[in-house]
Design a protein around this motif. Structure first.
Motif, PDB file in Angstrom:
ATOM      1  N   PRO A 273     148.835 136.042   7.857  1.00  0.00           N
ATOM      2  CA  PRO A 273     148.565 134.769   7.476  1.00  0.00           C
ATOM      3  C   PRO A 273     149.571 133.828   7.794  1.00  0.00           C
TER       4      PRO A 273
ATOM      5  N   PHE B  95     155.417 134.073   1.952  1.00  0.00           N
ATOM      6  CA  PHE B  95     155.021 135.077   2.490  1.00  0.00           C
ATOM      7  C   PHE B  95     156.008 136.313   3.079  1.00  0.00           C
TER       8      PHE B  95
ATOM      9  N   CYS C 121     145.649 139.298  -2.648  1.00  0.00           N
ATOM     10  CA  CYS C 121     146.169 139.972  -1.632  1.00  0.00           C
ATOM     11  C   CYS C 121     145.934 141.569  -1.723  1.00  0.00           C
ATOM     12  N   PHE C 122     145.412 142.188  -0.696  1.00  0.00           N
ATOM     13  CA  PHE C 122     144.956 143.754  -0.805  1.00  0.00           C
ATOM     14  C   PHE C 122     145.950 144.485  -1.468  1.00  0.00           C
ATOM     15  N   MET C 123     147.122 144.188  -0.761  1.00  0.00           N
ATOM     16  CA  MET C 123     148.423 144.795  -1.192  1.00  0.00           C
ATOM     17  C   MET C 123     148.854 144.835  -2.803  1.00  0.00           C
TER      18      MET C 123
ATOM     19  N   CYS D  51     152.064 143.814   4.683  1.00  0.00           N
ATOM     20  CA  CYS D  51     150.786 143.427   5.287  1.00  0.00           C
ATOM     21  C   CYS D  51     149.905 144.185   5.987  1.00  0.00           C
ATOM     22  N   VAL D  52     148.709 144.526   5.768  1.00  0.00           N
ATOM     23  CA  VAL D  52     147.949 145.351   6.468  1.00  0.00           C
ATOM     24  C   VAL D  52     147.017 144.642   7.281  1.00  0.00           C
ATOM     25  N   GLN D  53     147.232 143.289   7.322  1.00  0.00           N
ATOM     26  CA  GLN D  53     146.491 142.242   8.297  1.00  0.00           C
ATOM     27  C   GLN D  53     144.971 142.222   7.824  1.00  0.00           C
ATOM     28  N   CYS D  54     144.439 142.751   6.605  1.00  0.00           N
ATOM     29  CA  CYS D  54     143.185 142.620   6.379  1.00  0.00           C
ATOM     30  C   CYS D  54     142.416 141.241   6.248  1.00  0.00           C
ATOM     31  N   GLY D  55     143.329 140.112   6.057  1.00  0.00           N
ATOM     32  CA  GLY D  55     142.684 138.805   6.133  1.00  0.00           C
ATOM     33  C   GLY D  55     142.065 138.395   4.735  1.00  0.00           C
ATOM     34  N   LEU D  56     142.265 139.213   3.749  1.00  0.00           N
ATOM     35  CA  LEU D  56     141.464 139.054   2.408  1.00  0.00           C
ATOM     36  C   LEU D  56     142.257 137.507   1.855  1.00  0.00           C
ATOM     37  N   CYS D  57     143.343 137.401   1.932  1.00  0.00           N
ATOM     38  CA  CYS D  57     144.026 135.929   1.508  1.00  0.00           C
ATOM     39  C   CYS D  57     143.452 134.785   2.291  1.00  0.00           C
TER      40      CYS D  57
ATOM     41  N   CYS E 230     151.802 140.652  -0.942  1.00  0.00           N
ATOM     42  CA  CYS E 230     152.727 139.956   0.253  1.00  0.00           C
ATOM     43  C   CYS E 230     152.942 138.605   0.100  1.00  0.00           C
ATOM     44  N   PHE E 231     152.566 138.221  -1.145  1.00  0.00           N
ATOM     45  CA  PHE E 231     153.027 136.610  -1.349  1.00  0.00           C
ATOM     46  C   PHE E 231     153.585 136.718  -2.774  1.00  0.00           C
TER      47      PHE E 231
ATOM     48  N   MET F 293     144.843 132.797  10.332  1.00  0.00           N
ATOM     49  CA  MET F 293     145.533 133.925  10.725  1.00  0.00           C
ATOM     50  C   MET F 293     146.122 133.809  12.208  1.00  0.00           C
TER      51      MET F 293
END
Ligand code: SF4
Ligand code: SF4
Length: 104
Positions: A68, A40, A85-87, A45-51, A94-95, A62
């Motif tokens: 994460p 990671f 990952c959202f990004m 990272c936008v800290q969305c929590g999707l992962c 992010c990974f 989290m």
């Protein structure tokens, strides 16, 4: 010579495929199955929590800061976190999945 197993009756055969104690999955450390490790990087990272939501092994928690944290004892290296990952939509996941051999 007769092996010990040959003398077993059905009463002696260990119970199989049964969860005898609910919630005991945490006792099984499955991280050793991994051939790739998600690494990671927080830069995008936008800290969305999707992962966290998508990890099929609940290997991601989290942090209080909203990032994460991968519990490597349970991560099997499937790479879903890197893909979902959202990004990654923007080509900035992010990974990064890294060969496990690089950590030995
Ligand atoms: S590689 Fe798979 S098991 Fe490991 S943290 Fe990512 S989604 Fe979870
Ligand atoms: S899915 Fe990606 S952007 Fe969202 S919290 Fe996880 S690492 Fe961060």
């Amino acid at each position: 010579m007769t092996s010990k197993e040959k003398t077993w009756t059905w009463r002696d055969i260990p119970v199989g495929a049964v969860v005898e104690e609910p919630g005991n999955a945490s006792e099984y450390l499955t991280g050793g199955w991994r051939s790739e490790r998600p690494v990671f990087t927080p830069d995008h990272c936008v800290q969305c929590g999707l992962c966290y939501v998508y990890c099929p092994d609940a290997a991601i928690v989290m942090t209080r800061e909203g990032y994460p944290d991968i519990r490597l004892d349970y991560c099997k290296g499937c790479g879903i976190c890197a893909r979902e990952c959202f990004m990654s939509t923007f080509g900035l996941s992010c990974f990064e999945m890294v060969d496990e051999e690089e950590f030995r």
